[in-house]
Design a protein around this motif. Structure first.
Motif, PDB file in Angstrom:
ATOM      1  N   PHE A 180     -12.996   8.526   5.134  1.00 12.79           N
ATOM      2  CA  PHE A 180     -13.088   7.506   6.040  1.00 12.79           C
ATOM      3  C   PHE A 180     -14.361   7.170   6.018  1.00 12.79           C
ATOM      4  CE2 PHE A 180     -13.884   6.264  10.672  1.00 12.79           C
ATOM      5  CZ  PHE A 180     -12.842   5.561  10.608  1.00 12.79           C
ATOM      6  N   LEU A 181     -15.566   7.830   5.725  1.00  7.82           N
ATOM      7  CA  LEU A 181     -17.009   7.472   5.815  1.00  7.82           C
ATOM      8  C   LEU A 181     -17.083   6.564   4.592  1.00  7.82           C
ATOM      9  CD1 LEU A 181     -18.975  10.292   6.719  1.00  7.82           C
ATOM     10  CD2 LEU A 181     -18.557   8.508   8.225  1.00  7.82           C
ATOM     11  N   ILE A 182     -16.480   6.746   3.358  1.00  8.97           N
ATOM     12  CA  ILE A 182     -16.552   5.973   2.312  1.00  8.97           C
ATOM     13  C   ILE A 182     -15.820   4.650   2.529  1.00  8.97           C
ATOM     14  CG2 ILE A 182     -15.810   5.897  -0.202  1.00  8.97           C
ATOM     15  CD1 ILE A 182     -16.417   8.691  -0.304  1.00  8.97           C
ATOM     16  N   LEU A 183     -14.578   4.684   2.995  1.00  7.62           N
ATOM     17  CA  LEU A 183     -13.876   3.407   3.489  1.00  7.62           C
ATOM     18  C   LEU A 183     -14.820   2.476   4.154  1.00  7.62           C
ATOM     19  CD1 LEU A 183     -11.122   1.865   3.853  1.00  7.62           C
ATOM     20  CD2 LEU A 183     -10.819   3.464   5.648  1.00  7.62           C
ATOM     21  N   GLY A 184     -15.363   3.141   5.397  1.00 10.43           N
ATOM     22  CA  GLY A 184     -16.088   2.459   6.422  1.00 10.43           C
ATOM     23  C   GLY A 184     -17.444   1.651   5.762  1.00 10.43           C
TER      24      GLY A 184
ATOM     25  N   LEU B  70      -7.266  -1.032  17.119  1.00  9.23           N
ATOM     26  CA  LEU B  70      -6.707  -2.292  17.436  1.00  9.23           C
ATOM     27  C   LEU B  70      -5.338  -2.340  16.594  1.00  9.23           C
ATOM     28  CD1 LEU B  70      -9.372  -4.838  17.168  1.00  9.23           C
ATOM     29  CD2 LEU B  70      -8.043  -4.023  19.080  1.00  9.23           C
ATOM     30  N   GLY B  71      -5.418  -1.917  15.246  1.00 12.38           N
ATOM     31  CA  GLY B  71      -3.850  -2.129  14.611  1.00 12.38           C
ATOM     32  C   GLY B  71      -2.825  -1.073  15.184  1.00 12.38           C
ATOM     33  N   GLY B  72      -3.244   0.287  15.780  1.00 11.81           N
ATOM     34  CA  GLY B  72      -2.335   0.860  16.584  1.00 11.81           C
ATOM     35  C   GLY B  72      -1.718   0.316  17.787  1.00 11.81           C
ATOM     36  N   LEU B  73      -2.740  -0.234  18.471  1.00 11.21           N
ATOM     37  CA  LEU B  73      -2.610  -0.832  20.031  1.00 11.21           C
ATOM     38  C   LEU B  73      -2.036  -1.947  19.679  1.00 11.21           C
ATOM     39  CD1 LEU B  73      -3.569  -0.380  22.839  1.00 11.21           C
ATOM     40  CD2 LEU B  73      -5.231  -2.359  22.359  1.00 11.21           C
ATOM     41  N   LEU B  74      -2.110  -3.059  18.785  1.00 11.19           N
ATOM     42  CA  LEU B  74      -1.220  -4.209  18.614  1.00 11.19           C
ATOM     43  C   LEU B  74       0.000  -4.028  18.089  1.00 11.19           C
ATOM     44  CD1 LEU B  74      -4.285  -6.807  17.973  1.00 11.19           C
ATOM     45  CD2 LEU B  74      -2.976  -6.250  20.180  1.00 11.19           C
ATOM     46  N   PHE B  75       0.051  -3.460  16.853  1.00 13.31           N
ATOM     47  CA  PHE B  75       1.150  -3.326  16.120  1.00 13.31           C
ATOM     48  C   PHE B  75       1.921  -1.917  16.111  1.00 13.31           C
ATOM     49  CE2 PHE B  75      -1.877  -6.561  14.043  1.00 13.31           C
ATOM     50  CZ  PHE B  75      -1.135  -7.309  14.282  1.00 13.31           C
ATOM     51  N   GLY B  76       1.654  -0.883  16.751  1.00 10.80           N
ATOM     52  CA  GLY B  76       2.122   0.224  16.921  1.00 10.80           C
ATOM     53  C   GLY B  76       2.074   1.015  15.717  1.00 10.80           C
ATOM     54  N   VAL B  77       1.180   0.676  14.643  1.00 11.46           N
ATOM     55  CA  VAL B  77       1.095   1.209  13.374  1.00 11.46           C
ATOM     56  C   VAL B  77       0.102   2.361  13.341  1.00 11.46           C
ATOM     57  CG1 VAL B  77       2.441  -0.254  12.211  1.00 11.46           C
ATOM     58  CG2 VAL B  77       0.051  -0.553  12.218  1.00 11.46           C
ATOM     59  N   ASP B  78      -0.073   3.264  12.504  1.00  8.45           N
ATOM     60  CA  ASP B  78      -1.222   4.012  12.276  1.00  8.45           C
ATOM     61  C   ASP B  78      -1.835   3.837  10.892  1.00  8.45           C
ATOM     62  OD1 ASP B  78      -3.322   5.853  12.759  1.00  8.45           O
ATOM     63  OD2 ASP B  78      -2.138   7.454  12.396  1.00  8.45           O
ATOM     64  N   PRO B  79      -2.663   2.605  10.748  1.00  7.46           N
ATOM     65  CA  PRO B  79      -3.073   2.259   9.720  1.00  7.46           C
ATOM     66  C   PRO B  79      -4.295   3.301   8.763  1.00  7.46           C
ATOM     67  CG  PRO B  79      -4.288   1.164  11.142  1.00  7.46           C
ATOM     68  CD  PRO B  79      -3.458   1.696  11.645  1.00  7.46           C
ATOM     69  N   VAL B  80      -4.503   4.304   9.621  1.00  5.99           N
ATOM     70  CA  VAL B  80      -5.811   5.294   9.066  1.00  5.99           C
ATOM     71  C   VAL B  80      -5.068   6.680   8.454  1.00  5.99           C
ATOM     72  CG1 VAL B  80      -7.745   6.259   9.489  1.00  5.99           C
ATOM     73  CG2 VAL B  80      -7.381   4.179  10.651  1.00  5.99           C
ATOM     74  N   GLN B  81      -3.970   6.467   7.827  1.00  9.91           N
ATOM     75  CA  GLN B  81      -3.264   7.276   7.383  1.00  9.91           C
ATOM     76  C   GLN B  81      -3.448   7.881   5.741  1.00  9.91           C
ATOM     77  OE1 GLN B  81      -0.385   9.210   8.366  1.00  9.91           O
ATOM     78  NE2 GLN B  81      -0.342   8.610  10.364  1.00  9.91           N
ATOM     79  N   GLU B  82      -3.534   6.791   4.983  1.00 12.46           N
ATOM     80  CA  GLU B  82      -3.711   7.175   3.618  1.00 12.46           C
ATOM     81  C   GLU B  82      -5.051   6.159   3.126  1.00 12.46           C
ATOM     82  OE1 GLU B  82      -0.418   6.418   1.273  1.00 12.46           O
ATOM     83  OE2 GLU B  82       0.850   7.196   2.786  1.00 12.46           O
TER      84      GLU B  82
ATOM     85  N   PHE C 108      -5.483   4.770   0.101  1.00  3.59           N
ATOM     86  CA  PHE C 108      -5.433   3.774  -0.836  1.00  3.59           C
ATOM     87  C   PHE C 108      -4.278   2.707   0.021  1.00  3.59           C
ATOM     88  CE2 PHE C 108      -6.924   6.942  -3.561  1.00  3.59           C
ATOM     89  CZ  PHE C 108      -7.961   6.192  -4.212  1.00  3.59           C
ATOM     90  N   SER C 109      -3.909   2.907   1.033  1.00  4.57           N
ATOM     91  CA  SER C 109      -3.085   2.015   1.707  1.00  4.57           C
ATOM     92  C   SER C 109      -3.493   0.566   2.118  1.00  4.57           C
ATOM     93  CB  SER C 109      -2.621   2.548   3.015  1.00  4.57           C
ATOM     94  OG  SER C 109      -1.657   1.542   3.728  1.00  4.57           O
ATOM     95  N   ILE C 110      -2.925  -0.573   1.795  1.00  7.83           N
ATOM     96  CA  ILE C 110      -3.676  -1.705   1.843  1.00  7.83           C
ATOM     97  C   ILE C 110      -3.785  -1.860   3.347  1.00  7.83           C
ATOM     98  CG2 ILE C 110      -1.271  -2.895   2.186  1.00  7.83           C
ATOM     99  CD1 ILE C 110      -4.503  -4.411   0.425  1.00  7.83           C
TER     100      ILE C 110
ATOM    101  N   THR D 280      -4.831   0.183   5.729  1.00  7.71           N
ATOM    102  CA  THR D 280      -6.016   0.908   5.862  1.00  7.71           C
ATOM    103  C   THR D 280      -7.095  -0.110   5.642  1.00  7.71           C
ATOM    104  OG1 THR D 280      -4.749   3.129   5.597  1.00  7.71           O
ATOM    105  CG2 THR D 280      -7.290   3.152   5.416  1.00  7.71           C
ATOM    106  N   TRP D 281      -7.174  -0.366   4.245  1.00  5.20           N
ATOM    107  CA  TRP D 281      -8.474  -1.106   4.207  1.00  5.20           C
ATOM    108  C   TRP D 281      -8.490  -2.552   5.003  1.00  5.20           C
ATOM    109  CZ3 TRP D 281     -12.149   0.121   0.996  1.00  5.20           C
ATOM    110  CH2 TRP D 281     -11.972   1.141   0.318  1.00  5.20           C
ATOM    111  N   LEU D 282      -7.326  -3.398   5.074  1.00  2.78           N
ATOM    112  CA  LEU D 282      -7.286  -4.656   5.843  1.00  2.78           C
ATOM    113  C   LEU D 282      -7.657  -4.253   7.189  1.00  2.78           C
ATOM    114  CD1 LEU D 282      -4.071  -6.378   4.875  1.00  2.78           C
ATOM    115  CD2 LEU D 282      -6.425  -7.045   4.214  1.00  2.78           C
ATOM    116  N   ALA D 283      -7.356  -3.249   7.897  1.00  2.00           N
ATOM    117  CA  ALA D 283      -7.757  -2.967   9.255  1.00  2.00           C
ATOM    118  C   ALA D 283      -9.204  -2.389   9.533  1.00  2.00           C
ATOM    119  CB  ALA D 283      -7.044  -1.657   9.921  1.00  2.00           C
ATOM    120  N   ALA D 284      -9.801  -1.887   8.272  1.00  2.00           N
ATOM    121  CA  ALA D 284     -11.235  -1.679   8.149  1.00  2.00           C
ATOM    122  C   ALA D 284     -12.091  -2.690   7.946  1.00  2.00           C
ATOM    123  CB  ALA D 284     -11.458  -0.495   7.297  1.00  2.00           C
ATOM    124  N   ILE D 285     -11.473  -3.799   7.240  1.00  2.00           N
ATOM    125  CA  ILE D 285     -12.400  -4.853   6.881  1.00  2.00           C
ATOM    126  C   ILE D 285     -12.279  -5.802   8.242  1.00  2.00           C
ATOM    127  CG2 ILE D 285     -12.601  -6.835   5.233  1.00  2.00           C
ATOM    128  CD1 ILE D 285     -11.538  -5.067   3.207  1.00  2.00           C
ATOM    129  N   ILE D 286     -11.188  -6.101   8.595  1.00  2.00           N
ATOM    130  CA  ILE D 286     -11.214  -6.839   9.948  1.00  2.00           C
ATOM    131  C   ILE D 286     -11.952  -6.260  11.079  1.00  2.00           C
ATOM    132  CG2 ILE D 286      -9.637  -7.843  11.585  1.00  2.00           C
ATOM    133  CD1 ILE D 286      -7.606  -8.151   9.317  1.00  2.00           C
TER     134      ILE D 286
END
Length: 87
Positions: A6-10, A46-58, A60-62, A64-70
């Motif tokens: 998660f730190l590397i992703l951030g 925000l991804g979880g709140l607005l879209f009901g998904v949990d993007p911080v699961q994997e 290499f998931s796109i 996850t990366w989009l949510a972090a960059i946005i």
């Protein structure tokens, strides 16, 4: 996803957000990458709140990366607005 991943992703998301949002940063690249870590948290929330998904699961998931960059880009713009108004 582990804490280290998660730190590397951030950190990477902060660098990408810096490249996507041109302009001078008041704090430099270190502050920008720290904003990336917090922005990754913000993006996941925000991804979880607005879209009901949990993007911080994997790592290499796109989504996850989009949510972090946005999230990083949004936080970087807010930081620039606040830090720029102080000077």
């Amino acid at each position: 996803m582990g804490i280290i991943a998660f730190l590397i992703l951030g950190l990477i998301a902060g660098a990408v957000a810096k490249a996507l949002v041109p302009g001078a940063d008041p704090g430099g690249i270190v502050v920008t990458m720290l904003i990336g870590v917090v922005g990754a948290l913000l993006g996941g929330w925000l991804g979880g709140l607005l879209f009901g998904v949990d993007p911080v699961q994997e790592f290499f998931s796109i989504s996850t990366w989009l949510a972090a960059i946005i999230g990083s880009a949004i936080l970087l713009l807010i930081y620039r607005a606040l830090a720029g108004s102080r000077t």
